[in-house]
Scaffold this active site. Structure first.
Site, PDB file in Angstrom:
ATOM      1  N   ARG A 116      19.169  22.714  48.831  1.00 52.11           N
ATOM      2  CA  ARG A 116      18.734  23.032  47.479  1.00 52.11           C
ATOM      3  C   ARG A 116      17.117  23.383  47.716  1.00 52.11           C
ATOM      4  O   ARG A 116      16.469  22.443  47.695  1.00 52.11           O
ATOM      5  CB  ARG A 116      19.162  22.585  46.512  1.00 52.11           C
ATOM      6  CG  ARG A 116      18.550  23.142  44.899  1.00 52.11           C
ATOM      7  CD  ARG A 116      19.049  22.343  43.682  1.00 52.11           C
ATOM      8  NE  ARG A 116      18.273  23.005  42.778  1.00 52.11           N
ATOM      9  CZ  ARG A 116      17.578  22.351  41.837  1.00 52.11           C
ATOM     10  NH1 ARG A 116      17.492  20.993  41.956  1.00 52.11           N
ATOM     11  NH2 ARG A 116      16.708  22.947  40.845  1.00 52.11           N
ATOM     12  N   HIS A 160      11.496  27.244  39.763  1.00 50.18           N
ATOM     13  CA  HIS A 160      11.197  25.515  39.607  1.00 50.18           C
ATOM     14  C   HIS A 160       9.653  25.647  38.936  1.00 50.18           C
ATOM     15  O   HIS A 160       8.919  25.027  39.794  1.00 50.18           O
ATOM     16  CB  HIS A 160      11.684  24.939  40.830  1.00 50.18           C
ATOM     17  CG  HIS A 160      11.812  23.445  40.527  1.00 50.18           C
ATOM     18  ND1 HIS A 160      13.098  22.873  41.062  1.00 50.18           N
ATOM     19  CD2 HIS A 160      11.328  22.406  40.055  1.00 50.18           C
ATOM     20  CE1 HIS A 160      12.939  21.598  40.837  1.00 50.18           C
ATOM     21  NE2 HIS A 160      11.755  21.349  40.162  1.00 50.18           N
ATOM     22  N   GLU A 205      15.525  23.009  34.972  1.00 46.47           N
ATOM     23  CA  GLU A 205      15.350  22.157  33.901  1.00 46.47           C
ATOM     24  C   GLU A 205      14.205  22.693  32.954  1.00 46.47           C
ATOM     25  O   GLU A 205      13.012  22.397  32.758  1.00 46.47           O
ATOM     26  CB  GLU A 205      14.421  20.802  34.546  1.00 46.47           C
ATOM     27  CG  GLU A 205      15.164  19.901  35.414  1.00 46.47           C
ATOM     28  CD  GLU A 205      14.753  18.555  35.567  1.00 46.47           C
ATOM     29  OE1 GLU A 205      13.578  18.259  35.026  1.00 46.47           O
ATOM     30  OE2 GLU A 205      15.145  17.633  36.221  1.00 46.47           O
ATOM     31  N   ASN A 333      20.775  17.987  36.680  1.00 50.96           N
ATOM     32  CA  ASN A 333      19.752  17.079  37.242  1.00 50.96           C
ATOM     33  C   ASN A 333      19.889  15.727  36.476  1.00 50.96           C
ATOM     34  O   ASN A 333      19.690  15.924  35.140  1.00 50.96           O
ATOM     35  CB  ASN A 333      18.415  17.574  37.094  1.00 50.96           C
ATOM     36  CG  ASN A 333      18.377  19.006  38.007  1.00 50.96           C
ATOM     37  OD1 ASN A 333      19.158  19.318  38.684  1.00 50.96           O
ATOM     38  ND2 ASN A 333      17.045  19.437  37.954  1.00 50.96           N
ATOM     39  N   TYR A 335      18.967  11.841  36.056  1.00 54.21           N
ATOM     40  CA  TYR A 335      18.177  10.599  36.483  1.00 54.21           C
ATOM     41  C   TYR A 335      18.439   9.239  35.413  1.00 54.21           C
ATOM     42  O   TYR A 335      18.549   8.355  35.972  1.00 54.21           O
ATOM     43  CB  TYR A 335      16.679  11.024  36.290  1.00 54.21           C
ATOM     44  CG  TYR A 335      16.071  11.924  37.335  1.00 54.21           C
ATOM     45  CD1 TYR A 335      15.831  11.406  38.449  1.00 54.21           C
ATOM     46  CD2 TYR A 335      16.115  13.375  37.242  1.00 54.21           C
ATOM     47  CE1 TYR A 335      15.290  12.303  39.777  1.00 54.21           C
ATOM     48  CE2 TYR A 335      15.863  14.142  38.321  1.00 54.21           C
ATOM     49  CZ  TYR A 335      15.422  13.537  39.359  1.00 54.21           C
ATOM     50  OH  TYR A 335      15.105  14.383  40.650  1.00 54.21           O
ATOM     51  N   GLU A 393      20.043  17.200  41.191  1.00 53.69           N
ATOM     52  CA  GLU A 393      19.072  16.381  41.484  1.00 53.69           C
ATOM     53  C   GLU A 393      19.400  15.120  40.869  1.00 53.69           C
ATOM     54  O   GLU A 393      20.297  14.933  39.940  1.00 53.69           O
ATOM     55  CB  GLU A 393      17.989  16.625  40.709  1.00 53.69           C
ATOM     56  CG  GLU A 393      17.118  17.831  41.370  1.00 53.69           C
ATOM     57  CD  GLU A 393      15.646  18.022  40.520  1.00 53.69           C
ATOM     58  OE1 GLU A 393      14.946  17.006  39.981  1.00 53.69           O
ATOM     59  OE2 GLU A 393      15.437  19.283  40.521  1.00 53.69           O
TER      60      GLU A 393
HETATM   61  C1  FCB Z   1      12.729  16.569  37.966  1.00 55.66           C
HETATM   62  C2  FCB Z   1      12.154  17.888  38.659  1.00 55.66           C
HETATM   63  C3  FCB Z   1      11.791  17.569  40.089  1.00 55.66           C
HETATM   64  C4  FCB Z   1      11.031  16.156  40.151  1.00 55.66           C
HETATM   65  C5  FCB Z   1      12.023  14.957  39.844  1.00 55.66           C
HETATM   66  C6  FCB Z   1      11.597  13.876  40.077  1.00 55.66           C
HETATM   67  O1  FCB Z   1      12.601  16.430  36.655  1.00 55.66           O
HETATM   68  O2  FCB Z   1      13.183  18.942  38.482  1.00 55.66           O
HETATM   69  O3  FCB Z   1      10.939  18.818  40.329  1.00 55.66           O
HETATM   70  O4  FCB Z   1       9.881  16.171  39.824  1.00 55.66           O
HETATM   71  O5  FCB Z   1      12.236  15.173  38.496  1.00 55.66           O
END
Ligand code: FCB
Length: 487
Positions: A116, A160, A205, A333, A335, A393
Site C-alpha cells: 500500500r 495521505h 485517517e 488503521n 493501533y 495499518e
Molecule cells: C498513522 C499514519 C501513518 C503513520 C502511523 C504511525 O496514524 O497514518 O502515516 O504515521 O500512524
C-alpha cells in the site's frame, strides 16, 4: 525449558476437571460470539489472505523538488522553525523516489503479496488543481509496473496528508473547493492507473489530519480553529471522500474497487460480557460519527449534531448523499484500543481513560491493546454489515538499536505483532471478512512531527547512508507470511 502441564493441572488452571478438549473448543467459540463459516483454521488465516505493508508518499519519497512536484503543506510546516522534532523534514526521507526498485526487492524477500503506497497529490497536480504534471504521475507508473513485475499487488491511497500548498493558500480543507479538487485529482489518477491498480483508497485517517492538523495545530497546516471551523473541515474531508468515490467510479476501469483507510476509534469492551459488548458497539457508531459513521450511513447522527449545536457543520442533502456513496471495502488503521464501559447516561456508554501506567510502545500514544485488532473489524462488520475489510495499518515504534554486527533485535515489536495478529486471527476464524493486513511500516521513515526519532519500520534505515537492514520483526513477519499464520 518447556513446561509441561498434566491434564489435571490444566483442568485446575482452567477451573474444571471435567472439561474435555472438544468442550474447550465449543466454549471458546461461544464465548467469542457466534461462530460463522470461515476458511480460517485453528492455525491459519483464510486462504489467499493478503499480507502487505504500507508507506506514505511524504514519509518515504524525498525528492521534493523533482520532476515538477509542487510544495505540500508538509514541506511548509516541517520547514517552519519549532514545528517538528529536531527540525526534521521529509526532504530526503528514505529517498524511495530513487530507490523504489531496491525497496520492491525488500518486499519480495519478505514474500509480501501486496503493498500500500500513497500518491503525492502535488506531484500530479502541482497547484492542487488545473494542469496535471504527467512527469509526476510517471513515478507511480514506474512503481506500479515494478510491483507487478515482482508479483506484488499495488493498493493505492490518494491522500495521505500532503495537501498541495497552493490549495492551503486558498483555504485548504476549510473550503469546499479542496473536496472538489480532490475528486478531480482522484479521478485523474484512477483513470491512468486502474488498468493495473485494482484497489484505491480515497483518504488516509481523516481523524488525524483534521483533528491534529486543524484543531490541535501539531500537524500541518498547524491551525487551531474553533469548533465550528473544525467541524466544517471535517465535513469537507468526508465530502472529498464521497466525491472522490464517485469520480473514481466514473473514470476507472470496470472492476476497480474503492474504499478508504480510516483510523476509526476502536472501542473495546472493558470486559467481554454481553452488556459491555453492547456498550462498545453503541460507542463505535457515536465516537466515529463525524467520520466513518457519516460515510457508512450517509448522515450525521443526532447525538453528533446535538452535541455540536450552533457549531454544527453546514451541509446539504446532496452532499450527504455523496458522502454516503457505497464503498467496496473498508480499510481500518488500528493501533490502540479505546476501552469502553456501559453506563446509564443517555448514550449508554462511557470511555475508560487509560491509567498513567498503561503499557505503551515508544510513542506515548501507542497503548498496547492487541484485542483492538479483534474488535475493530468485528464491530465494523456488525454495525454496517461491511463485506470486505482490510487492516490498512498496524505497527509499532520501538527504541531500535543497530548492533555492531548489523542486527536489530526489536523483540518488543515482535511481541506487539504476535499479540495483535493473534487477535486478528480470532476475528478471521469467526468469519469476520478480513481480507488482508498491511503492517506499518516497510521502512523506518519520517514520522511526521516526531521526525526520524520514532522508528516504525520492520527494516532499519540508516538515514545517513540510506542502508536498509531487516530487523528481527522483518524475519518474524516473513515467517507469518510463509505460514499464513501467527509464527
Ligand atoms: C498513522 C499514519 C501513518 C503513520 C502511523 C504511525 O496514524 O497514518 O502515516 O504515521 O500512524
Amino acid at each position: 525449558m518447556l513446561k509441561r502441564f498434566s491434564r489435571r493441572t490444566f483442568a485446575r488452571l482452567f477451573g474444571s476437571a471435567a472439561i474435555a478438549p472438544a468442550a474447550l473448543t465449543n466454549l471458546a467459540t461461544s464465548a467469542a460470539g457466534q461462530t460463522t463459516k470461515s476458511a480460517a483454521t485453528a492455525r491459519s488465516f483464510p486462504q489467499g489472505f493478503l499480507w502487505g505493508s504500507a508507506t506514505a508518499s511524504y514519509q518515504v519519497e524525498g525528492a521534493v523538488n523533482e520532476d515538477g512536484r509542487g510544495p505540500s503543506i508538509w514541506d511548509t510546516f516541517s520547514h517552519t522553525e519549532g514545528k517538528t522534532n529536531n527540525g526534521d523534514t521529509g526532504d530526503v526521507a528514505d529517498d524511495h523516489y530513487h530507490r523504489y526498485k531496491e525497496d520492491v526487492q525488500l518486499m519480495k524477500a519478505l514474500g509480501l503479496k501486496t503493498y500500500r503506497f500513497s500518491v503525492a497529490w502535488p506531484r500530479v497536480f502541482p497547484q492542487g488543481a488545473g494542469a496535471p504534471n504527467p512527469k509526476g504521475l510517471d513515478f507511480y507508473n514506474r512503481l506500479v509496473d515494478e510491483l507487478l513485475t515482482n508479483n506484488i499487488q499495488p493498493y493505492c491511497t490518494l491522500f495521505h496528508w500532503d495537501l498541495p500548498q497552493a490549495l492551503e493558500d486558498k483555504g485548504g480543507w476549510q473550503s469546499r473547493f479542496a473536496s472538489e479538487a480532490f475528486a478531480t485529482y482522484a479521478g485523474y489518477v484512477a483513470q491512468h492507473l486502474s488498468d493495473r491498480v485494482k484497489y484505491f483508497m480515497t483518504l488516509n485517517e481523516m481523524r488525524s489530519f483534521v483533528d491534529i492538523g486543524y484543531r490541535d495545530g501539531r500537524h500541518a497546516p498547524g491551525l487551531k480553529l474553533p469548533p465550528a471551523g473544525v467541524n466544517q473541515v471535517r465535513h469537507h474531508a468526508v465530502l472529498a471522500h464521497g466525491l472522490g468515490v464517485q469520480a473514481i467510479r466514473a473514470s476507472a476501469k470496470p472492476g476497480t474497487k474503492v474504499g478508504l483507510a480510516e483510523n476509526a476509534t476502536t472501542t473495546v469492551p472493558v470486559i467481554e460480557t454481553p452488556e459491555q459488548i453492547a456498550a462498545a458497539k453503541k460507542a463505535y457508531r457515536e465516537v466515529n460519527a463525524g467520520y466513518l459513521t457519516a460515510i457508512m450511513e450517509g448522515r450525521y447522527t443526532d447525538a453528533y449534531l446535538t452535541h455540536a449545536g450552533a457549531d454544527a457543520p453546514k451541509f446539504t442533502d446532496a452532499e450527504m448523499k455523496a458522502i454516503g456513496s457505497p464503498v467496496d471495502f473498508v480499510g481500518l488503521n488500528i493501533y490502540n484500543p479505546s476501552y469502553v464501559r456501559a453506563d446509564d447516561s443517555p448514550l449508554g456508554f462511557a470511555t475508560v481513560p487509560a491509567p498513567a501506567s498503561f503499557p505503551h510502545m515508544m510513542s506515548n500514544w501507542l497503548h498496547v491493546g492487541p484485542e483492538a485488532l479483534y474488535w475493530g473489524p468485528k464491530l465494523a462488520t456488525e454495525v454496517w454489515n461491511v463485506k470486505e475489510i482490510y487492516i490498512t495499518e498496524n505497527g509499532a515504534s520501538s527504541a531500535d538499536v543497530l548492533t555492531p554486527d548489523g542486527h536489530v533485535y526489536d523483540s518488543d515489536r515482535v511481541m506487539f505483532f504476535r499479540n495483535y495478529l493473534t487477535q486478528l486471527h480470532r476475528a478471521a476464524s469467526e468469519g469476520v471478512p478480513v481480507r488482508g493486513y498491511f503492517c506499518w511500516s516497510l521502512l523506518d521513515n519520517y514520522e511526521w512531527a516526531d521526525g526520524y526519532a520514532y522508528r516504525f519500520g520492520i527494516h532499519y534505515v540508516d538515514f545517513k547512508t540510506q542502508k536498509r537492514t531487516p530487523k528481527l520483526s522483518a524475519h518474524f513477519y516473513k515467517e507469518v507470511i510463509s505460514r499464513n499464520g501467527v509464527a
